[in-house]
Write an enzyme that holds these catalytic residues in place. Structure first.
Site, PDB file in Angstrom:
ATOM      1  N   ASP A  18      46.554 -46.049  91.143  1.00 43.89           N
ATOM      2  CA  ASP A  18      45.399 -46.172  92.049  1.00 43.89           C
ATOM      3  C   ASP A  18      45.505 -47.478  92.840  1.00 43.89           C
ATOM      4  OD1 ASP A  18      43.221 -44.157  90.337  1.00 43.89           O
ATOM      5  OD2 ASP A  18      44.884 -45.095  89.285  1.00 43.89           O
ATOM      6  N   ARG A  34      40.304 -33.963  85.049  1.00 45.09           N
ATOM      7  CA  ARG A  34      41.188 -34.510  84.010  1.00 45.09           C
ATOM      8  C   ARG A  34      40.587 -34.303  82.617  1.00 45.09           C
ATOM      9  NH1 ARG A  34      41.689 -38.481  88.084  1.00 45.09           N
ATOM     10  NH2 ARG A  34      43.821 -38.632  88.847  1.00 45.09           N
ATOM     11  N   HIS A  48      41.267 -44.397  84.967  1.00 49.45           N
ATOM     12  CA  HIS A  48      42.117 -43.714  85.952  1.00 49.45           C
ATOM     13  C   HIS A  48      41.459 -42.351  86.156  1.00 49.45           C
ATOM     14  CE1 HIS A  48      45.412 -41.920  88.081  1.00 49.45           C
ATOM     15  NE2 HIS A  48      45.613 -41.025  87.134  1.00 49.45           N
ATOM     16  N   ARG A  61      47.936 -47.030  95.526  1.00 46.76           N
ATOM     17  CA  ARG A  61      47.342 -46.246  96.621  1.00 46.76           C
ATOM     18  C   ARG A  61      46.447 -47.138  97.482  1.00 46.76           C
ATOM     19  NH1 ARG A  61      46.302 -41.161  92.529  1.00 46.76           N
ATOM     20  NH2 ARG A  61      48.241 -40.074  93.017  1.00 46.76           N
TER      21      ARG A  61
HETATM   22  P1  NAD Z   1      54.856 -30.792  83.668  1.00 51.15           P
HETATM   23  O1  NAD Z   1      54.118 -29.591  83.206  1.00 51.15           O
HETATM   24  O2  NAD Z   1      55.803 -30.684  84.798  1.00 51.15           O
HETATM   25  O3  NAD Z   1      55.624 -31.459  82.442  1.00 51.15           O
HETATM   26  C1  NAD Z   1      55.078 -31.627  81.171  1.00 51.15           C
HETATM   27  C2  NAD Z   1      56.218 -31.435  80.192  1.00 51.15           C
HETATM   28  O4  NAD Z   1      55.723 -31.736  78.873  1.00 51.15           O
HETATM   29  C3  NAD Z   1      56.760 -29.989  80.158  1.00 51.15           C
HETATM   30  O5  NAD Z   1      58.147 -29.993  80.432  1.00 51.15           O
HETATM   31  C4  NAD Z   1      56.456 -29.521  78.733  1.00 51.15           C
HETATM   32  O6  NAD Z   1      57.436 -28.653  78.206  1.00 51.15           O
HETATM   33  C5  NAD Z   1      56.404 -30.858  77.991  1.00 51.15           C
HETATM   34  N1  NAD Z   1      55.692 -30.795  76.703  1.00 51.15           N
HETATM   35  C6  NAD Z   1      54.537 -30.150  76.406  1.00 51.15           C
HETATM   36  N2  NAD Z   1      54.249 -30.332  75.107  1.00 51.15           N
HETATM   37  C7  NAD Z   1      55.227 -31.120  74.584  1.00 51.15           C
HETATM   38  C8  NAD Z   1      55.473 -31.658  73.299  1.00 51.15           C
HETATM   39  N3  NAD Z   1      54.645 -31.425  72.278  1.00 51.15           N
HETATM   40  N4  NAD Z   1      56.577 -32.414  73.127  1.00 51.15           N
HETATM   41  C9  NAD Z   1      57.429 -32.658  74.145  1.00 51.15           C
HETATM   42  N5  NAD Z   1      57.253 -32.160  75.385  1.00 51.15           N
HETATM   43  C10 NAD Z   1      56.161 -31.404  75.597  1.00 51.15           C
HETATM   44  O7  NAD Z   1      53.713 -31.880  84.025  1.00 51.15           O
HETATM   45  P2  NAD Z   1      53.910 -33.201  84.910  1.00 51.15           P
HETATM   46  O8  NAD Z   1      53.551 -32.916  86.316  1.00 51.15           O
HETATM   47  O9  NAD Z   1      55.216 -33.788  84.554  1.00 51.15           O
HETATM   48  O10 NAD Z   1      52.730 -34.112  84.307  1.00 51.15           O
HETATM   49  C11 NAD Z   1      52.835 -34.637  83.009  1.00 51.15           C
HETATM   50  C12 NAD Z   1      51.577 -35.405  82.635  1.00 51.15           C
HETATM   51  O11 NAD Z   1      51.482 -36.578  83.449  1.00 51.15           O
HETATM   52  C13 NAD Z   1      50.283 -34.629  82.867  1.00 51.15           C
HETATM   53  O12 NAD Z   1      49.380 -34.894  81.816  1.00 51.15           O
HETATM   54  C14 NAD Z   1      49.762 -35.202  84.176  1.00 51.15           C
HETATM   55  O13 NAD Z   1      48.375 -35.042  84.328  1.00 51.15           O
HETATM   56  C15 NAD Z   1      50.166 -36.637  83.981  1.00 51.15           C
HETATM   57  N6  NAD Z   1      50.176 -37.462  85.195  1.00 51.15           N
HETATM   58  C16 NAD Z   1      49.645 -38.701  85.064  1.00 51.15           C
HETATM   59  C17 NAD Z   1      49.586 -39.537  86.154  1.00 51.15           C
HETATM   60  C18 NAD Z   1      48.956 -40.893  85.990  1.00 51.15           C
HETATM   61  O14 NAD Z   1      48.688 -41.623  86.970  1.00 51.15           O
HETATM   62  N7  NAD Z   1      48.705 -41.325  84.770  1.00 51.15           N
HETATM   63  C19 NAD Z   1      50.085 -39.129  87.401  1.00 51.15           C
HETATM   64  C20 NAD Z   1      50.669 -37.863  87.488  1.00 51.15           C
HETATM   65  C21 NAD Z   1      50.699 -37.021  86.371  1.00 51.15           C
END
Ligand code: NAD
Length: 323
Positions: free
Chosen positions: A155, A95, A182, A158
């Site tokens: 978490d 991460r 996290h 889970r």
């Molecule tokens: P993804 O790539 O499917 O989606 C990300 C989206 O963000 C894309 O559609 C992209 O076009 C958009 N984006 C990028 N820059 C942007 C901007 N400046 N303005 C607006 N939109 C923008 O990724 P995902 O699988 O949806 O994951 C998204 C985030 O969530 C990641 O950082 C991932 O690590 C995180 N995540 C966090 C958790 C958690 O527990 N906190 C769990 C799963 C995923």
């Protein structure tokens, strides 16, 4: 699109980032009727339009939620803004590797969105979520109670899933938490874990029958399960989104509720457990004003060492990034 009539209470939620996580959150909000209006914003406007159209066509069979793609100005009057934009973690990637890229995205988004939704409660989901929660709080200037990271709520889910399976008991009876980052330095304060107020070990012993002995819980195996679940899912299907979407929708439900709920979410510490200048998950009281307060529940000396270690890991990253 028909607009909801004036004078009618609305629960408006804007989601920035219409990728796997953002669109699954939008879908879950819509089918569960948690929001009356959902706005999807993404730099990839076609993706946002497509996701909004697809989800909107599910609403005749669910709640009457307005779902549409928009720009920052459409976030006006949002009660909640959820930030999922960014670059997702690739298989095998930590991460932390993603940090500066996603920090830069947050820095560019913050002034835009806060201009149109200055009174909203913000939920950060993008990773590394604790760092981005801290950065968003700094650059937005919003009060700490209105900047919430999804933190270790996933978490914790889970952990409860695993314990409920092990003890064959409803997840509702499991009270156990994951605290800290996290990420890799998260930890389980086992001293606080119980099944309906009975310690896990006492509960296990109480289950012992003549020929049916449940083995002692392997806490290291459970910790490993919790820590490696995300990576395993990403390795198998490329992304995780159902668990996080349900977790974030639960936070939204709690924010819209008139009663407060204890959740393990991330927030910038203001002296809790002696910590400052870092965002991580402790037990927080979440209600209509955001984070009402953080609970400094008693931890053992060993658990305090783990909490401080998590804070040190995150502070080390904060020192290395440009905010
Ligand atoms: P993804 O790539 O499917 O989606 C990300 C989206 O963000 C894309 O559609 C992209 O076009 C958009 N984006 C990028 N820059 C942007 C901007 N400046 N303005 C607006 N939109 C923008 O990724 P995902 O699988 O949806 O994951 C998204 C985030 O969530 C990641 O950082 C991932 O690590 C995180 N995540 C966090 C958790 C958690 O527990 N906190 C769990 C799963 C995923």
């Amino acid at each position: 699109i028909l607009k909801i009539g004036e004078g009618i209470m609305t629960n408006k939620i804007t989601i920035i980032g219409a990728g796997s996580v953002g669109s699954t959150i939008a879908y879950t909000l819509a089918v569960n009727g948690i929001a009356s209006e959902v706005v999807l914003i993404d730099v990839n406007t076609q993706k946002a339009l497509g996701e909004a159209m697809d989800i909107r066509q599910a609403t005749p069979f669910a709640a009457q939620t307005q779902v549409y793609a928009g720009s920052y100005s459409d976030a006006k009057d949002s009660n909640i803004v959820i930030v999922t934009s960014g670059i997702a973690r690739k298989p095998g990637q930590s991460r932390i590797d993603l940090t500066q890229t996603n920090v830069n995205i947050i820095k560019s988004i913050a002034p835009e969105i806060v201009r149109y939704a200055p009174d909203a409660i913000y939920i950060l989901v993008s990773n590394p979520v604790d760092i981005l929660t801290y950065v968003f709080g700094k650059v937005s200037g919003l009060p700490t109670n209105r900047v919430i990271g999804s933190g270790t709520i996933l978490d914790t889910a889970r952990l409860r899933t695993r314990l409920a399976e092990y003890f064959s008991i409803s997840q509702k009876n499991i009270h156990a938490y994951v605290l800290g980052e996290h990420g890799d330095s998260s930890f389980i304060p086992w001293s606080m874990a119980s099944i309906s107020s009975i310690s896990l070990e006492d509960y296990r012993k109480s289950l012992v029958g003549d020929d049916d002995v449940l083995p002692e819980l392997d806490v290291e195996e459970v910790e490993k399960y919790v820590r490696t679940s995300g990576g395993k899912i990403i390795g198998r299907k490329g992304a995780t989104y159902y668990g996080i979407a349900a977790s974030v929708c639960h936070i939204c439900r709690c924010l819209f509720s008139s009663t407060d709920t204890i959740l393990t979410v991330s927030s910038t510490m203001t002296g809790e457990y002696g910590l400052n200048g870092v965002a991580l998950s402790v037990m927080s009281v979440v209600g209509s004003e955001g984070i009402k307060g953080n609970i400094c529940a008693k931890l053992t000396d060993e658990e305090m060492v783990k909490l401080n270690h998590s804070a040190d890991v995150l502070k080390d990253v904060i020192r290395q990034i440009s905010i």
